[in-house]
Design a protein around this motif. Structure first.
Motif, PDB file in Angstrom:
ATOM      1  N   SER A 271      -1.795 -66.813  -5.868  1.00  0.00           N
ATOM      2  CA  SER A 271      -2.536 -68.074  -5.906  1.00  0.00           C
ATOM      3  C   SER A 271      -4.037 -67.835  -6.067  1.00  0.00           C
ATOM      4  O   SER A 271      -4.719 -68.527  -6.830  1.00  0.00           O
ATOM      5  CB  SER A 271      -2.275 -68.873  -4.618  1.00  0.00           C
ATOM      6  N   VAL A 272      -4.565 -66.838  -5.341  1.00  0.00           N
ATOM      7  CA  VAL A 272      -5.992 -66.526  -5.441  1.00  0.00           C
ATOM      8  C   VAL A 272      -6.340 -66.053  -6.854  1.00  0.00           C
ATOM      9  O   VAL A 272      -7.353 -66.462  -7.451  1.00  0.00           O
ATOM     10  CB  VAL A 272      -6.389 -65.469  -4.392  1.00  0.00           C
ATOM     11  N   ILE A 273      -5.478 -65.173  -7.405  1.00  0.00           N
ATOM     12  CA  ILE A 273      -5.715 -64.667  -8.769  1.00  0.00           C
ATOM     13  C   ILE A 273      -5.714 -65.820  -9.772  1.00  0.00           C
ATOM     14  O   ILE A 273      -6.589 -65.922 -10.651  1.00  0.00           O
ATOM     15  CB  ILE A 273      -4.659 -63.614  -9.146  1.00  0.00           C
ATOM     16  N   MET A 274      -4.709 -66.693  -9.630  1.00  0.00           N
ATOM     17  CA  MET A 274      -4.624 -67.855 -10.519  1.00  0.00           C
ATOM     18  C   MET A 274      -5.879 -68.730 -10.392  1.00  0.00           C
ATOM     19  O   MET A 274      -6.429 -69.214 -11.389  1.00  0.00           O
ATOM     20  CB  MET A 274      -3.381 -68.678 -10.172  1.00  0.00           C
ATOM     21  N   THR A 275      -6.312 -68.929  -9.150  1.00  0.00           N
ATOM     22  CA  THR A 275      -7.476 -69.793  -8.914  1.00  0.00           C
ATOM     23  C   THR A 275      -8.734 -69.232  -9.569  1.00  0.00           C
ATOM     24  O   THR A 275      -9.474 -69.937 -10.263  1.00  0.00           O
ATOM     25  CB  THR A 275      -7.706 -69.959  -7.397  1.00  0.00           C
ATOM     26  N   VAL A 276      -8.983 -67.938  -9.333  1.00  0.00           N
ATOM     27  CA  VAL A 276     -10.203 -67.322  -9.851  1.00  0.00           C
ATOM     28  C   VAL A 276     -10.175 -67.259 -11.382  1.00  0.00           C
ATOM     29  O   VAL A 276     -11.169 -67.587 -12.062  1.00  0.00           O
ATOM     30  CB  VAL A 276     -10.389 -65.912  -9.248  1.00  0.00           C
ATOM     31  N   PHE A 277      -9.020 -66.856 -11.941  1.00  0.00           N
ATOM     32  CA  PHE A 277      -8.939 -66.697 -13.392  1.00  0.00           C
ATOM     33  C   PHE A 277      -9.009 -68.042 -14.114  1.00  0.00           C
ATOM     34  O   PHE A 277      -9.875 -68.269 -14.983  1.00  0.00           O
ATOM     35  CB  PHE A 277      -7.645 -65.966 -13.773  1.00  0.00           C
ATOM     36  N   ILE A 278      -8.119 -68.956 -13.757  1.00  0.00           N
ATOM     37  CA  ILE A 278      -8.088 -70.269 -14.413  1.00  0.00           C
ATOM     38  C   ILE A 278      -9.351 -71.068 -14.071  1.00  0.00           C
ATOM     39  O   ILE A 278      -9.941 -71.742 -14.926  1.00  0.00           O
ATOM     40  CB  ILE A 278      -6.830 -71.058 -14.016  1.00  0.00           C
ATOM     41  N   GLY A 279      -9.781 -70.966 -12.810  1.00  0.00           N
ATOM     42  CA  GLY A 279     -10.993 -71.687 -12.401  1.00  0.00           C
ATOM     43  C   GLY A 279     -12.223 -71.189 -13.138  1.00  0.00           C
ATOM     44  O   GLY A 279     -13.105 -71.986 -13.498  1.00  0.00           O
ATOM     45  N   GLY A 280     -12.300 -69.869 -13.337  1.00  0.00           N
ATOM     46  CA  GLY A 280     -13.432 -69.326 -14.097  1.00  0.00           C
ATOM     47  C   GLY A 280     -13.482 -69.879 -15.504  1.00  0.00           C
ATOM     48  O   GLY A 280     -14.571 -70.231 -16.009  1.00  0.00           O
ATOM     49  N   LEU A 281     -12.297 -69.968 -16.141  1.00  0.00           N
ATOM     50  CA  LEU A 281     -12.242 -70.544 -17.487  1.00  0.00           C
ATOM     51  C   LEU A 281     -12.675 -72.005 -17.475  1.00  0.00           C
ATOM     52  O   LEU A 281     -13.368 -72.477 -18.385  1.00  0.00           O
ATOM     53  CB  LEU A 281     -10.823 -70.416 -18.050  1.00  0.00           C
ATOM     54  N   GLN A 282     -12.279 -72.734 -16.422  1.00  0.00           N
ATOM     55  CA  GLN A 282     -12.653 -74.146 -16.324  1.00  0.00           C
ATOM     56  C   GLN A 282     -14.165 -74.316 -16.124  1.00  0.00           C
ATOM     57  O   GLN A 282     -14.777 -75.242 -16.656  1.00  0.00           O
ATOM     58  CB  GLN A 282     -11.908 -74.787 -15.135  1.00  0.00           C
ATOM     59  N   VAL A 283     -14.771 -73.387 -15.358  1.00  0.00           N
ATOM     60  CA  VAL A 283     -16.230 -73.432 -15.171  1.00  0.00           C
ATOM     61  C   VAL A 283     -16.943 -73.183 -16.492  1.00  0.00           C
ATOM     62  O   VAL A 283     -17.909 -73.873 -16.846  1.00  0.00           O
ATOM     63  CB  VAL A 283     -16.667 -72.395 -14.111  1.00  0.00           C
ATOM     64  N   ILE A 284     -16.451 -72.176 -17.251  1.00  0.00           N
ATOM     65  CA  ILE A 284     -17.067 -71.848 -18.548  1.00  0.00           C
ATOM     66  C   ILE A 284     -16.983 -73.036 -19.493  1.00  0.00           C
ATOM     67  O   ILE A 284     -17.923 -73.341 -20.252  1.00  0.00           O
ATOM     68  CB  ILE A 284     -16.389 -70.613 -19.169  1.00  0.00           C
ATOM     69  N   GLN A 285     -15.811 -73.731 -19.450  1.00  0.00           N
ATOM     70  CA  GLN A 285     -15.620 -74.877 -20.340  1.00  0.00           C
ATOM     71  C   GLN A 285     -16.353 -76.123 -19.844  1.00  0.00           C
ATOM     72  O   GLN A 285     -16.390 -77.143 -20.519  1.00  0.00           O
ATOM     73  CB  GLN A 285     -14.124 -75.182 -20.465  1.00  0.00           C
ATOM     74  N   GLY A 286     -16.902 -76.061 -18.612  1.00  0.00           N
ATOM     75  CA  GLY A 286     -17.658 -77.190 -18.077  1.00  0.00           C
ATOM     76  C   GLY A 286     -16.802 -78.252 -17.433  1.00  0.00           C
ATOM     77  O   GLY A 286     -17.302 -79.348 -17.156  1.00  0.00           O
TER      78      GLY A 286
END
Length: 598
Positions: A271-286
């Motif tokens: 869950s943590v890996i999913m959060t950091v990876f997918i969340g990072g992409l979401q931050v980059i995309q704004g």
């Protein structure tokens, strides 16, 4: 949960504690989830003001901006601390209500089990081992308490926490929430599979624990026999084998329980890996802010304990279900001897009649009484004599209604004993059993057991009538001497005479003595009989014995053989028959029988 549904009545009785406990749980969680929200605001505030701070770096407003920003951060820091304190306070109140509730339920359940033991008849106790009965009221009830207390507490906290956090996560970003929680279906399947294994192993462990308790109890009670036959090693080996089986099963269950921990850790890690990876992409995309990502990571870590507790709660519930199943099976056992719906009370004068009575012990199939007929008028003294196994003691059990005959009637003063209240019958009959039982208490309280309201003077009078007062006064503390479990500190004769004193202090109209002078010498026996003769003058007395009391003027003597009356009459009449009674009397007179009573 099918077996545990039997506990709903206890939850209903403690509903206010349960409701308050759940309310405190919800409030504690609400305060705890405010903390990641404030962390998000801090991160977003930092990201937003960092650029402004750089723009003001060459102006005089830099110091004022830094001071204002520090006050804002201090406010958030104090707020987070305050929310943590409030969350901890309500967590304390949660434990105070739910754990206290579990102790109340444990108390009520133990009392229910104990009261049911008191209602069951002798046949049940002959069919079940003492250790197993003790295990139900101790180990089984304790495991059930873990369900009604800690399991309910952790489960409610887990449920509230997951619902609130998942709701907040969805409000931030549904897609990231989906990825974060994607390992949960695999977790659910794992829990379901492991729970089945835990339930099966828990049942086996509880059964083995009952066996260990039974072996230990039998060894403690029979320690004299074990030592006399030098069987200490064999007894220890028997206990060790049972303990080994229990240990193996417990280790097997512990290994299964241990499976939960790495599985939970794996789910959390994914869950943590999913959060950091997918969340990072979401931050980059704004789509989300850095604060949202930090908030999600905290939420995932807050879900760590609920995920871990799922396994712990599931294990508690499965163990409790196995224990509650044993308790439910026990509570469903109905006593064979109960009051009739129209049962009544009657003041007994001492008339006894058995009409064509036949009785077979249910647990052995042995027929102890066959077509038995006997009539005793109020105030009569009757001796029942016979060989071992002739049915003498069974006769006493029927008169006390410990059993009901399969055929015929037992009548007291013309009343069918089955139509009288049990307490009414037993309250007016004193019984001195062949197997004397004394409690781990003072001598006075053991005698007073026949009449709890009796004063010391009455206790002393009963002891004098049973010819045991002199022995008691010779003890270190007299009547206040502690006699130990089952009276182990006393001789066999002393125990029998204290048991007789217990029966006499009750002052009933009917007394039954079941071979209660077998452990006393001839002189003491003569003194007791002399005292009893005066005491029993106006009472109905049935004296069951395997020898003859020639100094006691019995109104009737019956000789039993194979559950029937073989001979009946007075002392002189039976001697003239030249049967078993005459043979026994001649043997006593010649001194061949050690129990001669002159």
């Amino acid at each position: 949960m099918k077996q545990l549904a039997a506990l709903n009545k206890y939850f209903l009785a403690n509903k206010w504690r349960l409701i308050l406990g759940l309310l405190f749980t919800a409030i504690s969680i609400v305060f705890s989830v405010f903390q990641p929200i404030m962390v998000r605001q801090i991160f977003d505030l930092l990201a937003h003001n960092l650029d402004e701070y750089r723009l003001l770096s060459d102006t005089g407003l830099k110091g004022a901006f830094r001071a204002d920003f520090s006050r804002v951060l201090a406010f958030y820091g104090i707020s987070i601390l305050l929310f943590a304190l409030l969350s901890g306070f309500f967590l304390f109140l949660q434990r105070q209500t739910l754990i206290v509730m579990s102790r109340h339920i444990e108390y009520e359940l133990k009392n229910e089990v104990y009261r049911h033991y008191q209602r069951l008849d002798l046949n049940f106790f002959k069919m079940h081992r003492t250790g197993d009965m003790m295990s139900r009221i101790t180990e089984d009830v304790s495991r059930v308490r873990m369900y009604v207390g800690p399991a309910i507490m952790y489960a409610s906290r887990t449920l509230f926490l997951i619902v609130i956090i998942v709701y907040l996560m969805i409000q931030v970003n549904p897609l990231l929430t989906l990825y974060t929680l994607s390992p949960l279906p695999l977790l659910a399947l794992t829990i379901y599979y492991v729970n089945k294994i835990i339930h099966r192993k828990s049942e086996r462990i509880q059964s083995q624990l009952s066996n260990i308790t039974s072996i230990a109890q039998e060894s403690y009670s029979g320690i004299r026999v074990i030592k006399s036959y030098i069987q200490e090693d064999a007894s220890a080996a028997h206990f060790e084998a049972a303990s080994e089986a229990y240990k193996d099963s417990s280790i097997s269950l512990a290994k299964t329980d241990a499976l939960f921990q790495p599985v939970m850790a794996l789910m959390i890690g994914l869950s943590v890996i999913m959060t950091v990876f997918i969340g990072g992409l979401q931050v980059i995309q704004g789509n989300i802010t850095v604060g949202n990502l930090a908030e999600f990571v905290i939420y995932v870590n807050m879900l760590m304990f609920p995920f871990f507790s799922i396994g712990m709660v599931a294990s508690m519930i499965q163990r409790a279900a196995a224990s509650q199943q044993r308790i439910n099976e026990f509570l469903r056992i109905a006593p064979d001897i109960t009051d009739a719906p129209d049962a009544r009370t009657a003041a007994l004068k001492g008339g006894v009649q058995l009409q064509n009575v036949s009785f077979t012990y249910p647990h052995t199939g042995i027929t102890a009484i066959r077509h038995f007929n006997l009539r005793i008028e109020p105030g009569q003294k009757v001796a029942v004599i016979g060989r071992t196994g002739s049915g003498k003691s069974t006769l006493a059990q029927l008169l006390l209604r410990m059993y009901d005959p399969q055929e015929g009637k037992v009548m007291l003063d013309g009343h069918d004993i089955r139509q009288l209240h049990l307490a009414n019958v037993r309250g007016q009959i004193s019984y001195v059993p062949q197997d004397v039982y004394l409690f781990s208490d003072t001598v006075a309280n053991n005698i007073r057991f026949g009449d709890p309201a009796a004063d010391l003077k009455t206790v002393q009078t009963a002891a004098r009538q049973a010819y045991v007062e002199k022995d008691i006064l010779g003890f270190s503390e007299g009547f206040e001497t502690e006699i130990g479990e089952r009276g182990v500190t006393l001789s066999g004769g002393q125990k029998q005479r204290i048991s007789i004193a217990r029966a006499l202090i009750k002052n009933p109209d009917i007394l039954i003595f079941d071979d209660c002078l077998s452990a006393v010498d001839a002189r003491t026996e003569k003194e007791i009989i002399g005292n009893l003769y005066a005491y029993l003058k106006s009472k109905t007395a049935i004296i069951i014995t395997h020898r003859i009391f020639s100094l006691f003027a019995f109104d009737k003597i019956i000789v039993m053989d194979e559950g029937r009356i073989a001979e009946e009459g007075t002392h002189d009449e039976l001697l003239s028959l030249n049967g078993y009674y005459a043979e026994l009397y001649a043997r006593q007179q010649s001194g061949d029988d050690e129990g001669v009573t002159e």
